[in-house]
Scaffold this motif. Sequence first.
Motif, PDB file in Angstrom:
ATOM      1  N   LEU A 293      42.087  43.835  -0.100  1.00 37.24           N
ATOM      2  CA  LEU A 293      41.268  44.505   0.904  1.00 37.24           C
ATOM      3  C   LEU A 293      41.490  43.961   2.306  1.00 37.24           C
ATOM      4  N   LYS A 294      42.160  42.797   2.409  1.00 38.19           N
ATOM      5  CA  LYS A 294      42.440  42.169   3.695  1.00 38.19           C
ATOM      6  C   LYS A 294      41.161  41.829   4.449  1.00 38.19           C
ATOM      7  N   ILE A 295      40.161  41.373   3.712  1.00 44.32           N
ATOM      8  CA  ILE A 295      38.918  40.949   4.334  1.00 44.32           C
ATOM      9  C   ILE A 295      38.468  39.649   3.691  1.00 44.32           C
ATOM     10  N   ASN A 296      37.623  38.932   4.414  1.00 46.98           N
ATOM     11  CA  ASN A 296      36.990  37.743   3.858  1.00 46.98           C
ATOM     12  C   ASN A 296      35.709  38.165   3.168  1.00 46.98           C
ATOM     13  N   LEU A 297      35.625  37.838   1.900  1.00 48.23           N
ATOM     14  CA  LEU A 297      34.437  38.204   1.138  1.00 48.23           C
ATOM     15  C   LEU A 297      33.517  36.998   1.005  1.00 48.23           C
ATOM     16  N   PRO A 298      32.230  37.218   1.127  1.00 47.26           N
ATOM     17  CA  PRO A 298      31.309  36.094   0.913  1.00 47.26           C
ATOM     18  C   PRO A 298      31.310  35.681  -0.547  1.00 47.26           C
ATOM     19  N   VAL A 299      31.217  34.369  -0.765  1.00 47.23           N
ATOM     20  CA  VAL A 299      31.147  33.828  -2.128  1.00 47.23           C
ATOM     21  C   VAL A 299      29.710  33.445  -2.448  1.00 47.23           C
ATOM     22  N   LYS A 300      29.169  32.518  -1.653  1.00 50.28           N
ATOM     23  CA  LYS A 300      27.767  32.145  -1.861  1.00 50.28           C
ATOM     24  C   LYS A 300      27.298  31.327  -0.675  1.00 50.28           C
ATOM     25  N   SER A 301      26.012  31.440  -0.395  1.00 49.10           N
ATOM     26  CA  SER A 301      25.377  30.648   0.661  1.00 49.10           C
ATOM     27  C   SER A 301      24.377  29.685   0.026  1.00 49.10           C
ATOM     28  N   PHE A 302      24.238  28.527   0.649  1.00 52.73           N
ATOM     29  CA  PHE A 302      23.312  27.507   0.160  1.00 52.73           C
ATOM     30  C   PHE A 302      22.488  26.977   1.325  1.00 52.73           C
ATOM     31  N   LYS A 303      21.187  26.942   1.121  1.00 54.67           N
ATOM     32  CA  LYS A 303      20.347  26.282   2.107  1.00 54.67           C
ATOM     33  C   LYS A 303      20.548  24.776   1.989  1.00 54.67           C
ATOM     34  N   LEU A 304      20.781  24.139   3.129  1.00 54.14           N
ATOM     35  CA  LEU A 304      21.096  22.710   3.131  1.00 54.14           C
ATOM     36  C   LEU A 304      19.826  21.880   3.228  1.00 54.14           C
ATOM     37  N   PRO A 305      19.844  20.708   2.614  1.00 50.01           N
ATOM     38  CA  PRO A 305      18.688  19.806   2.754  1.00 50.01           C
ATOM     39  C   PRO A 305      18.575  19.309   4.188  1.00 50.01           C
ATOM     40  N   ALA A 306      17.474  18.680   4.489  1.00 54.82           N
ATOM     41  CA  ALA A 306      17.275  18.132   5.836  1.00 54.82           C
ATOM     42  C   ALA A 306      18.381  17.134   6.152  1.00 54.82           C
ATOM     43  N   ALA A 307      18.839  17.171   7.383  1.00 50.00           N
ATOM     44  CA  ALA A 307      19.931  16.287   7.788  1.00 50.00           C
ATOM     45  C   ALA A 307      19.454  14.846   7.844  1.00 50.00           C
TER      46      ALA A 307
END
Length: 972
Positions: free
Chosen positions: A415-429
């Motif tokens: 498709l010549k596109i970047n597909l999302p895999v997964k997002s993760f909410k990060l813990p506090a820095a």
Amino acid sequence: MHKRRKTYAVVLLSTVLLSQSITYGAYAASAGAAKSTTAAEFTLDKLGSIALKSNVSVKLIDMDILAQPSGNILIYTLSYSNGSGSSVNLIDYFSKVTTKGGTVVQGRPITSDVTKKTVPSKSSESITYYVNISKATKADGANVSIFGWDFSSAGYQKKMGVFKIPDNYSFVVPKDQSQKITMNNLPVTTKAESLQMIKLNGKVYMKVGVSLANSGTTVLSDPGYKAYLKSAGGSVFELKLDDASSSYKVQPQEKKTIYYLVEVPSNIKSANMTLQFTQEDSTLKINLPVKSFRLPAATSDLAVAKDQSKKITMNNLPVTTKAESLQMIKLNGKVYMKVGVSLANSGATVLSDPGYKAYLKSAGGSVFELKLDDASNSYKVQPQEKKTIYYLVEVPSNIKSANMTLQFTQEDSTLKINLPVKSFKLPAATTSKAVANYAVEKISIDDNTVETQLKSASVYSENDSGKWSLQFRIKNLGKKSVTLSAYELSIKSTEGHNIPVDSKALANLTLKPLDEKIIDLSADVPLNLNQNTLQLQLTESAVADKIIFPTAHYKIPYSQESNSGLGVENMLENRHGTFGVKIDSIQRLPWADEDQIVAQISIRNTKSTTVKLPALKALVKAGLSELSSTTQIVAKNAQTSLAPNETAEMYVLAKVPYSFNFSHLRIEMQETIGENDVRKFLSLNTDSLNNTIHNVDAGGYFHIDTPGKKAEIRERRSTVYNGSSSNIMYTELEMNSKEPRKSEQAQLVAYYKTPENEYYEAEVSQSSKATSPNGKNVVTVWSKLPLNVNTSQLVLHIGEGVADGKLTAIGGKSTGYINTVRLSLNTAGVTPQSNLRSVELFPYSLSLTNVVGTVREGEDTLDTVVTYNLSKNEAYESGEYEHKLVLEIIDPNGQSMEKTLTLGTDLLIGNNKSYATTFKSNLYKKLRGGGIRMNLYDEFQGQRMLLGSQSYSLTYEALPTTSTDGTGSEGS
């Protein structure tokens, strides 16, 4: 289900569910439940069957409609059941569809079923038919009529029965229900699992997940179905398989989820959407519906919650993924974010980097592309292994780190596109925090987990520096060897200074799996820096044009170096083992024009296994004075290893000016690895500097306990040879061997000491011969003293001589001495004997049995003949006998004459031996009689001691006289 053709020029930056596989055994129960629910929902089963003839019937089992511009195609499937004893010819029967609007169309079999002409006895057969129903879009209210050829009926057709489709019937499989479909002649339970709406850059994409459970016995490949997404409002969109699902295969008894994508209008309503599969009938040149599924409610792109994991398929492997950490690192005025992600590979093969791109998204919408750090680059995760990888990116210094998100994407090459895999909410820095006091920190080196720990720390001050001693523990928890040559250590102060730490011990250090090493470190930290807040920093070695971040920080607890009391065991650990170490004694003793310090140290192996001792050298400081150039270590036993609970005793010797005063002693034993790598083995310091010397009472015994040299020693006699300008202090020691074998005795070193702490070095004479068990030796000790020294108050300091790190060989030159004792002396003069019948010159005994002195008339000689018995006590070995016997004769004129004799040579051993000597004097020509006095002296080093005296008569012999008759007579 075919390969995609359409290209979408868009980058999808949101998460998607990837396909996953489970075994059919795990799936079967839920599939069964779904099937039973489906049976309750689909009403076609309730229509019953139509009898065609005896024991032959037909049922309507499935329907579907595909909308097309040339007319909508309805398919329906009839199942023929033949319970009779002969086959049934299907040419005798046909079916017609009557739509709700009254249109009647005869059904025709699809191409794949055209060849099905008969139903064998005792079997069943399913055939799918199609009809063009023009613009009708629903099957409810339609009828499927079954006819048979009957030439007795009008039109030769006989209606066998009708399947009336209820008004509430829908051919679409309900939400959350599965349907068994035949794909490539394999039974495949199919279910619409998910519908996800992805919004990106003003566009909207729908992603459909479909599970396929292969109940067949061969691999299921893509059957080439087309897939369509249909909205409730009638819009239809052709779906394409995503890159990960392209050319999928489903193993027998496996369940796998595949995914389709399509761009849709931004105002699309996602409620009550339908997925429909179709397949082209190449003979009929039409697309036929396969099955439709009601899709679940669409979900938006939701990031995985904090502290939660998500199973993602990477390189066709199930990988449980979790955003573990977010760390803010400030370095050289810049700010970096470091993201830690754990990957647990549940698959059966090694997971390599799938090539995902990773992005850090702030709550304010800023996006930063992350890069794997060097340690994580080209990572690999073994089957059933869990590994944490790290990403880095530089961010603005004013970035707000709250509520950040990590997003993975992957390029779809088709498709010549970047597909999302997964997002993760990060813990506090978190900021870069040092490891707590003595806590363990695990780091990754070459894909291996390595356990590190600052195990101990202590400091003492010297001049303007804090002298820190640290122990750093490293253990390889991985499954392969690791080398730490690429790491450096330093001490970081709160004032911002980095103080280098000697890291030679890390150079070329290789740890095998489960190997553990203790590394001794040292550093000088200026005292103007805060010593209470220091941190040990582990960092990779600097590389040009590369940002190097500290791998770990360790808090250094402030702990002043402990003082070692005499006889108190201290526990220490190094790379060789764990030891109980103590200072048994410290002696400060004279050595020529200096003093020597002797520290006796015990090293006990506290482990349950034997440890090997390295070759050691010593560094000694007295106060602030470095004494290392004069030090030597002497081992009591020549031990190279220690069994469990076994102890090695060692002596550390160093020289100091005799006038030098100090209150603190520091001893460090070191080992040398290679040519220049010196490492600490142990260190001790003490201010317990009392001179611990064992006192031996006069006449008492003391012992030498050194293996191979064991002996018992006592004073035999001490006396003084008085002189005119100096005196000689003289001591004889009796040394009895306590070795069970023939052995060389210890070479002794001795000093006479006055009450005023004046020391006089003594000469020691010993036998060079090996001594048999229980053999006896006489050791002669003497020193020339000024006349004003009170010899009655002298004590003898005596010890075992050492040189070059070992006991001095007999006759060798000592450079120090150990195990010194203070021997009180029984100093006594010699009372001269009144006769010479029994004279002692140990080990000799002399007895003069007769002495005859003769003078002759007219001659100037005095002839003396001594008859004697001389014996020697052969029970003793001794060194060179340095005593002389001086024989003095005082003639009647008071004139003294003497001879110096060597016992055993001039006077031979034996009984009734005689010795003759002649003295000359003109006075003897006139001497006619009288007596002589004989004195015997013990002469030693030029000084004499009277042993005894005795007078003897003198014989006069006159010349013979001549008579007148020619005869002569003797005079008397």
